[in-house]
Design a protein around this motif. Sequence first.
Motif, PDB file in Angstrom:
ATOM      1  N   PRO A 174      48.298  13.191  38.597  1.00 21.21           N
ATOM      2  CA  PRO A 174      48.966  12.940  39.891  1.00 21.21           C
ATOM      3  C   PRO A 174      50.122  13.873  40.195  1.00 21.21           C
ATOM      4  CG  PRO A 174      48.590  10.886  38.693  1.00 21.21           C
ATOM      5  CD  PRO A 174      48.300  11.998  37.731  1.00 21.21           C
ATOM      6  N   MET A 175      50.914  14.226  39.201  1.00 18.66           N
ATOM      7  CA  MET A 175      52.107  15.016  39.460  1.00 18.66           C
ATOM      8  C   MET A 175      51.818  16.510  39.540  1.00 18.66           C
ATOM      9  SD  MET A 175      54.890  13.053  37.052  1.00 18.66           S
ATOM     10  CE  MET A 175      56.230  13.999  37.760  1.00 18.66           C
ATOM     11  N   LEU A 176      50.583  16.933  39.197  1.00 20.08           N
ATOM     12  CA  LEU A 176      50.242  18.345  39.212  1.00 20.08           C
ATOM     13  C   LEU A 176      49.163  18.685  40.232  1.00 20.08           C
ATOM     14  CD1 LEU A 176      50.161  19.031  35.358  1.00 20.08           C
ATOM     15  CD2 LEU A 176      52.048  19.405  36.939  1.00 20.08           C
ATOM     16  N   THR A 177      48.270  17.732  40.509  1.00 23.38           N
ATOM     17  CA  THR A 177      47.132  17.999  41.391  1.00 23.38           C
ATOM     18  C   THR A 177      47.506  17.689  42.837  1.00 23.38           C
ATOM     19  OG1 THR A 177      45.669  17.355  39.578  1.00 23.38           O
ATOM     20  CG2 THR A 177      44.697  17.527  41.772  1.00 23.38           C
ATOM     21  N   ARG A 178      47.076  18.556  43.743  1.00 28.67           N
ATOM     22  CA  ARG A 178      47.280  18.351  45.167  1.00 28.67           C
ATOM     23  C   ARG A 178      45.984  17.870  45.813  1.00 28.67           C
ATOM     24  NH1 ARG A 178      52.158  20.251  46.793  1.00 28.67           N
ATOM     25  NH2 ARG A 178      53.229  21.677  45.369  1.00 28.67           N
ATOM     26  N   VAL A 179      46.116  17.320  46.999  1.00 25.13           N
ATOM     27  CA  VAL A 179      44.947  16.769  47.698  1.00 25.13           C
ATOM     28  C   VAL A 179      43.924  17.863  47.964  1.00 25.13           C
ATOM     29  CG1 VAL A 179      44.187  15.630  49.809  1.00 25.13           C
ATOM     30  CG2 VAL A 179      46.302  14.904  48.710  1.00 25.13           C
ATOM     31  N   GLY A 180      44.370  19.041  48.355  1.00 26.73           N
ATOM     32  CA  GLY A 180      43.448  20.140  48.620  1.00 26.73           C
ATOM     33  C   GLY A 180      42.663  20.545  47.382  1.00 26.73           C
ATOM     34  N   THR A 181      43.322  20.553  46.220  1.00 22.63           N
ATOM     35  CA  THR A 181      42.623  20.881  44.976  1.00 22.63           C
ATOM     36  C   THR A 181      41.581  19.826  44.642  1.00 22.63           C
ATOM     37  OG1 THR A 181      44.655  21.945  44.211  1.00 22.63           O
ATOM     38  CG2 THR A 181      42.970  21.469  42.560  1.00 22.63           C
ATOM     39  N   PHE A 182      41.906  18.550  44.854  1.00 19.36           N
ATOM     40  CA  PHE A 182      40.949  17.476  44.603  1.00 19.36           C
ATOM     41  C   PHE A 182      39.723  17.609  45.503  1.00 19.36           C
ATOM     42  CE2 PHE A 182      39.695  13.132  46.015  1.00 19.36           C
ATOM     43  CZ  PHE A 182      38.982  12.775  44.870  1.00 19.36           C
ATOM     44  N   LEU A 183      39.920  17.900  46.774  1.00 13.78           N
ATOM     45  CA  LEU A 183      38.795  18.071  47.695  1.00 13.78           C
ATOM     46  C   LEU A 183      37.960  19.295  47.340  1.00 13.78           C
ATOM     47  CD1 LEU A 183      40.563  17.195  51.061  1.00 13.78           C
ATOM     48  CD2 LEU A 183      39.175  15.700  49.624  1.00 13.78           C
ATOM     49  N   GLN A 184      38.601  20.363  46.888  1.00 18.00           N
ATOM     50  CA  GLN A 184      37.858  21.550  46.470  1.00 18.00           C
ATOM     51  C   GLN A 184      37.013  21.270  45.237  1.00 18.00           C
ATOM     52  OE1 GLN A 184      40.702  24.704  45.974  1.00 18.00           O
ATOM     53  NE2 GLN A 184      41.175  24.834  48.174  1.00 18.00           N
ATOM     54  N   ASP A 185      37.529  20.454  44.323  1.00 16.01           N
ATOM     55  CA  ASP A 185      36.741  20.090  43.141  1.00 16.01           C
ATOM     56  C   ASP A 185      35.498  19.294  43.531  1.00 16.01           C
ATOM     57  OD1 ASP A 185      38.605  21.366  41.598  1.00 16.01           O
ATOM     58  OD2 ASP A 185      39.720  19.549  41.091  1.00 16.01           O
ATOM     59  N   ILE A 186      35.635  18.425  44.519  1.00 15.08           N
ATOM     60  CA  ILE A 186      34.475  17.660  44.985  1.00 15.08           C
ATOM     61  C   ILE A 186      33.427  18.597  45.581  1.00 15.08           C
ATOM     62  CG2 ILE A 186      33.711  15.894  46.618  1.00 15.08           C
ATOM     63  CD1 ILE A 186      36.376  14.533  46.306  1.00 15.08           C
ATOM     64  N   GLN A 187      33.847  19.547  46.387  1.00 15.43           N
ATOM     65  CA  GLN A 187      32.911  20.474  47.014  1.00 15.43           C
ATOM     66  C   GLN A 187      32.279  21.413  45.993  1.00 15.43           C
ATOM     67  OE1 GLN A 187      35.405  22.226  50.035  1.00 15.43           O
ATOM     68  NE2 GLN A 187      34.724  20.770  51.590  1.00 15.43           N
ATOM     69  N   LYS A 188      33.003  21.738  44.913  1.00  9.54           N
ATOM     70  CA  LYS A 188      32.415  22.572  43.871  1.00  9.54           C
ATOM     71  C   LYS A 188      31.313  21.833  43.120  1.00  9.54           C
ATOM     72  CE  LYS A 188      36.504  25.446  43.037  1.00  9.54           C
ATOM     73  NZ  LYS A 188      37.575  25.799  42.056  1.00  9.54           N
ATOM     74  N   GLU A 189      31.473  20.521  42.930  1.00  8.42           N
ATOM     75  CA  GLU A 189      30.457  19.740  42.230  1.00  8.42           C
ATOM     76  C   GLU A 189      29.195  19.574  43.071  1.00  8.42           C
ATOM     77  OE1 GLU A 189      30.287  18.599  39.164  1.00  8.42           O
ATOM     78  OE2 GLU A 189      32.213  19.541  38.657  1.00  8.42           O
ATOM     79  N   ASP A 190      29.332  19.499  44.391  1.00  7.05           N
ATOM     80  CA  ASP A 190      28.181  19.306  45.276  1.00  7.05           C
ATOM     81  C   ASP A 190      28.273  20.325  46.403  1.00  7.05           C
ATOM     82  OD1 ASP A 190      26.080  18.475  46.809  1.00  7.05           O
ATOM     83  OD2 ASP A 190      26.582  16.350  46.734  1.00  7.05           O
ATOM     84  N   LYS A 191      27.402  21.339  46.351  1.00 10.35           N
ATOM     85  CA  LYS A 191      27.430  22.385  47.363  1.00 10.35           C
ATOM     86  C   LYS A 191      26.989  21.879  48.734  1.00 10.35           C
ATOM     87  CE  LYS A 191      28.712  25.390  44.327  1.00 10.35           C
ATOM     88  NZ  LYS A 191      30.092  25.926  44.344  1.00 10.35           N
TER      89      LYS A 191
END
Length: 336
Positions: free
Chosen positions: A88-105
């Motif tokens: 929580p203290m290191l990850t940003r919302v944009g990074t979390f959304l990018q990780d989701i898109q990387k898992e599912d193209k």
Amino acid sequence: MLPRAGRLLRSGGGRWQQPLAAATSGRSLPAPQMLCLRQTGNLKHHKAACYSTLVPSDEVTVNYRYGLPVVTLMLPSRKERCQFTIKPMLTRVGTFLQDIQKEDKGIKRAEVFTTDGSKIPATALMEVLLMNDFKLVINNTTYSVQVPVKEKWSREHAVEAEDIKSLVHRLFIALHLEDHQLRRERELLQKLDHLREQLVPLEQMKAKIATSADAKTNKLLWTGLALLSTQGGALAWLTWWVYSWDIMEPVTYFITYGSCLAFYAYFVLTKQDYVYPDVKDRQFLHYFYRKSRSQHFDVEQYNKLKEALAEVEESLRRLHQPLHLQLPIQEINDQD
């Protein structure tokens, strides 16, 4: 009262079905079951789906595991659930959304909104997002995410965790401090040797230029002494052998006043008092820089190398301090 046998019943899926054959045979029909409906998917279309006590496969859940939040969701293209562990203290919302898109193209759109429809920026921290419930939009589907309340540690658990952290820190230092210090000392010694090799030719050239500048400065000082002595002798000869004191007194006055003007002009130009040691140093630097330009001696590079050498020597001195080496008191006293 039950409907007639020839009347159609509407199911939860929206299609019309014929009633059971038992109604035409005269037997009593069972009581109709009530279907609980809730809205899922895109909130704009308000599609209805059957509610179940089990967690649906397309539900987004948030759980805490080992103190870190774990977001579980269904990937639309791969049709499988995926878990994302969040810091929580290191990850940003944009990074979390990018990780989701990387898992599912197949995910073309991934956004996060508050429960009242306000968009959460990509620069916000996940710690702020996980404070309240939110909505996750993937492509054209909106998921309502409920964030569980994180259990707060008791004071005893917090103290125990701090003790564990301190123990791990001490173990890490005990295992890796010596290797780190040896590696750091080796790097500093290599840098020190490299700087000294670069300074050797510059030191030799500087010594020659300094010797020449010092000789010229001393020559200028002796020349000034000779001129003052000559001036004093000339004034004495003119006073006692050629003219009288009545004639030479105004001359000496204007000579003294001219000297005061010269000293004041020196202060105006140099912003320094006319002090003999400072005047000597200034004249030495003047000769030194003029000789350096003629000999192509880079004074700025020399100064940078000397500063870097001093920093390396200071780092080595601090590295060799007993407190940094964590030596016992007895060994410290022995070294002293």
